[in-house]
Design a protein around this motif. Structure first.
Motif, short mmCIF file in Angstrom:
data_model
loop_
_atom_site.label_atom_id
_atom_site.label_comp_id
_atom_site.label_asym_id
_atom_site.label_seq_id
_atom_site.Cartn_x
_atom_site.Cartn_y
_atom_site.Cartn_z
N LEU A 1 0.82 -1.21 0.00
CA LEU A 1 0.00 0.00 0.00
C LEU A 1 0.85 1.27 0.00
O LEU A 1 0.44 2.30 -0.55
N PHE B 1 1.48 2.97 -3.29
CA PHE B 1 0.44 3.81 -3.89
C PHE B 1 0.29 5.15 -3.18
O PHE B 1 -0.55 5.97 -3.57
N LEU C 1 -7.45 -1.39 -2.24
CA LEU C 1 -7.21 -1.08 -3.65
C LEU C 1 -8.51 -1.06 -4.44
O LEU C 1 -8.66 -0.27 -5.39
N LEU D 1 -8.79 -8.25 -8.01
CA LEU D 1 -8.38 -8.02 -6.62
C LEU D 1 -9.15 -8.93 -5.67
O LEU D 1 -8.58 -9.48 -4.72
#
Length: 270
Positions: A72, A75, A145, A159
């Motif tokens: 994470l 991002f 996400l 995902l």
């Protein structure tokens, strides 16, 4: 995209997330009521054993807490809200999982069933089984996400599948019951998806600073990245060879992302 279309897309994404959470809870209730937990474990374990052990060893590493932080953080350059999300929602997920583990105190399959009766990939796990922490973490990543890419079903559907694969890896290895996965998955999706939605509202002042590319944000990110990289180096995981390559890829990607973030002129989206 018009406001009406954006609202419609958001609602469809929210319905999808609620459907995933509901499916986990419904599956838990069905298996619990029918008493098929052990039978389903044996069936899934046998079916999943057709794939190589290395595949499951790598897949299960996506359920490590540090993996969630590292993935994470990749991002954060575009979505600064992920930093407070990891801190707040991530801690909520962790507390729920490990609080319930101690409260329910369910013994893992490989400590109850004869090892020769199912396919077991060696591990030293002896902590309580329910809910599955790896499953919750994999679901947390997928849900987070999915929220960020809620307008792209070509991303969100894979995902969901990826989160399920992380969950299944725990049965393939032989360390979790199906009920553990359903509970862990529900926790991960609730804290990952709903948690991010709430954090976006609560962290408005922080996000305003991030829009300006503040030095404090860059410093906070660098500290987080260095901490995660250091823990990846220092902490041991099972399965040495897959672990080495898995960690190496995460460390390289996180290092590159950190260097890019430190460059001037970085723009971000809350």
């Amino acid at each position: 995209m018009s406001k009406d279309n954006e609202l419609s897309m958001n609602l469809r994404s929210d319905y999808l997330a609620m459907t995933v959470i509901g499916a986990h809870l419904a599956a838990y209730l069905l298996v619990w009521l029918t008493g098929s937990n052990e039978t389903l474990f044996y069936w899934l374990n046998s079916l999943l054993s057709y794939l190589p052990d290395t595949f499951w060893q790598v897949t299960t590493h996506f359920g490590e807490t540090l993996s969630a932080a590292a993935i994470l953080l990749l991002f954060v350059r575009k979505y600064p809200v992920l930093l407070p999300h990891l801190l707040i929602s991530g801690l909520c997920c962790f507390a729920l999982v490990y609080g319930l583990k101690q409260f329910l105190d369910v013994t893992r399959p490989h400590l109850v069933l004869p090892i020769e009766s199912f396919h077991f990939i060696e591990t030293n796990k002896t902590t309580p089984s329910r809910p599955s922490g790896h499953t919750a973490t994999g679901a947390f990543i997928a849900a987070t996400l999915a929220y960020l890419f809620k307008d792209k079903y070509q991303i969100t559907l894979p995902l969901i599948a990826a989160g399920c694969m992380v969950a299944l890896s725990r049965i393939a290895i032989g360390v979790h019951w199906p009920l553990d996965l359903f509970m862990g998955g529900a926790i991960g999706w609730i804290t990952g998806y709903s948690g991010l939605h709430m954090v976006r509202k609560l962290a408005a002042p922080y996000l305003a600073l991030c829009k300006e590319g503040s030095r404090s944000f860059t410093l906070l990110y660098c500290i987080s990245a260095v901490l995660v990289i250091s823990l990846l180096v220092l902490m041991s995981w099972p399965y040495p060879e897959p672990t080495f390559w898995f960690k190496s890829v995460l460390i390289v990607m996180l290092t590159v992302t950190t260097i890019r973030l430190m460059r001037p002129g970085v723009s971000s989206t809350p």
